[in-house]
Design a protein around this motif. Structure first.
Motif, PDB file in Angstrom:
ATOM      1  N   ARG A   1      72.070  84.240 -41.118  1.00  0.00           N
ATOM      2  CA  ARG A   1      71.000  85.049 -41.696  1.00  0.00           C
ATOM      3  C   ARG A   1      70.471  84.346 -42.939  1.00  0.00           C
ATOM      4  NH1 ARG A   1      70.918  91.156 -44.238  1.00  0.00           N
ATOM      5  NH2 ARG A   1      72.022  90.103 -45.930  1.00  0.00           N
TER       6      ARG A   1
ATOM      7  N   GLN B   1      67.154  86.824 -39.380  1.00  0.00           N
ATOM      8  CA  GLN B   1      68.413  86.876 -38.632  1.00  0.00           C
ATOM      9  C   GLN B   1      68.265  85.985 -37.411  1.00  0.00           C
ATOM     10  OE1 GLN B   1      71.397  88.563 -39.302  1.00  0.00           O
ATOM     11  NE2 GLN B   1      72.142  87.370 -37.546  1.00  0.00           N
TER      12      GLN B   1
ATOM     13  N   THR C   1      65.041  87.560 -35.736  1.00  0.00           N
ATOM     14  CA  THR C   1      64.401  88.779 -36.226  1.00  0.00           C
ATOM     15  C   THR C   1      64.035  88.603 -37.690  1.00  0.00           C
ATOM     16  OG1 THR C   1      65.702  90.143 -34.705  1.00  0.00           O
ATOM     17  CG2 THR C   1      64.618  91.258 -36.537  1.00  0.00           C
TER      18      THR C   1
ATOM     19  N   GLY D   1      76.105  80.580 -32.154  1.00  0.00           N
ATOM     20  CA  GLY D   1      76.430  81.324 -33.357  1.00  0.00           C
ATOM     21  C   GLY D   1      75.220  81.960 -34.013  1.00  0.00           C
ATOM     22  N   SER D   2      75.456  82.559 -35.179  1.00  0.00           N
ATOM     23  CA  SER D   2      74.413  83.280 -35.895  1.00  0.00           C
ATOM     24  C   SER D   2      74.391  82.889 -37.370  1.00  0.00           C
ATOM     25  CB  SER D   2      74.646  84.792 -35.801  1.00  0.00           C
ATOM     26  OG  SER D   2      74.591  85.247 -34.471  1.00  0.00           O
TER      27      SER D   2
ATOM     28  N   ASN E   1      70.168  84.573 -34.094  1.00  0.00           N
ATOM     29  CA  ASN E   1      71.282  84.715 -33.157  1.00  0.00           C
ATOM     30  C   ASN E   1      71.126  83.729 -32.012  1.00  0.00           C
ATOM     31  OD1 ASN E   1      72.205  86.941 -34.690  1.00  0.00           O
ATOM     32  ND2 ASN E   1      70.986  88.369 -33.465  1.00  0.00           N
ATOM     33  N   SER E   2      72.194  83.526 -31.283  1.00  0.00           N
ATOM     34  CA  SER E   2      72.192  82.623 -30.122  1.00  0.00           C
ATOM     35  C   SER E   2      71.563  81.280 -30.481  1.00  0.00           C
ATOM     36  CB  SER E   2      71.431  83.273 -28.955  1.00  0.00           C
ATOM     37  OG  SER E   2      72.001  84.509 -28.601  1.00  0.00           O
TER      38      SER E   2
ATOM     39  N   ARG F   1      65.681  86.097 -29.996  1.00  0.00           N
ATOM     40  CA  ARG F   1      66.870  85.550 -30.688  1.00  0.00           C
ATOM     41  C   ARG F   1      66.784  85.735 -32.207  1.00  0.00           C
ATOM     42  NH1 ARG F   1      67.913  80.249 -30.587  1.00  0.00           N
ATOM     43  NH2 ARG F   1      65.711  79.618 -30.402  1.00  0.00           N
TER      44      ARG F   1
END
Length: 118
Positions: A19, A78, A65, A16-17, A80-81, A63
């Motif tokens: 932020r 951010q 940022t 999942g992600s 991700n993964s 992954r």
């Protein structure tokens, strides 16, 4: 005195992600994200200098940022993964120059918890 306030942490399943956000009262030359897992030392995750040059820990490259919205005085991460090994308390920090050494950072937020379940 610079104040940093993180938010956006939570629980997410692997893959999942999330932020993360860090609202700051004043931007240092370098803004960074660090993290600390239980019973481990605090480690650098990503840095961004005033010229928007970024650096990432090898474990998160591709992954995560890091970005900044100067109009909103907000730093973002951010993610991700996400993996279970990303589980940690995440901190925003400010320093007069970028490094991976925690002692170079003058100001710290209170942290936001990220938990990734497999």
């Amino acid at each position: 005195q610079v104040q940093l306030v993180e938010s956006g942490g939570g629980s997410v399943q692997a893959g999942g992600s999330l932020r993360l956000s860090c609202v700051y009262t004043s931007s240092g030359y370098c803004m960074a994200w660090f993290r600390q897992a239980p019973e481990k030392g605090r480690e650098g995750v990503a840095t961004m200098n005033r010229g928007a040059i970024t650096n990432y820990a090898d474990s998160v490259k591709g992954r995560f940022t890091i970005s900044k919205d100067s109009a909103k005085n907000t730093l973002y991460l951010q993610m991700n993964s996400l993996k279970s090994e990303d589980t940690a308390m995440y901190y925003c920090a400010s320093a007069p120059f970028c490094s991976w050494r925690t002692y170079d950072y003058t100001f710290w937020g209170q942290g936001t918890q990220v938990t990734v379940s497999s």
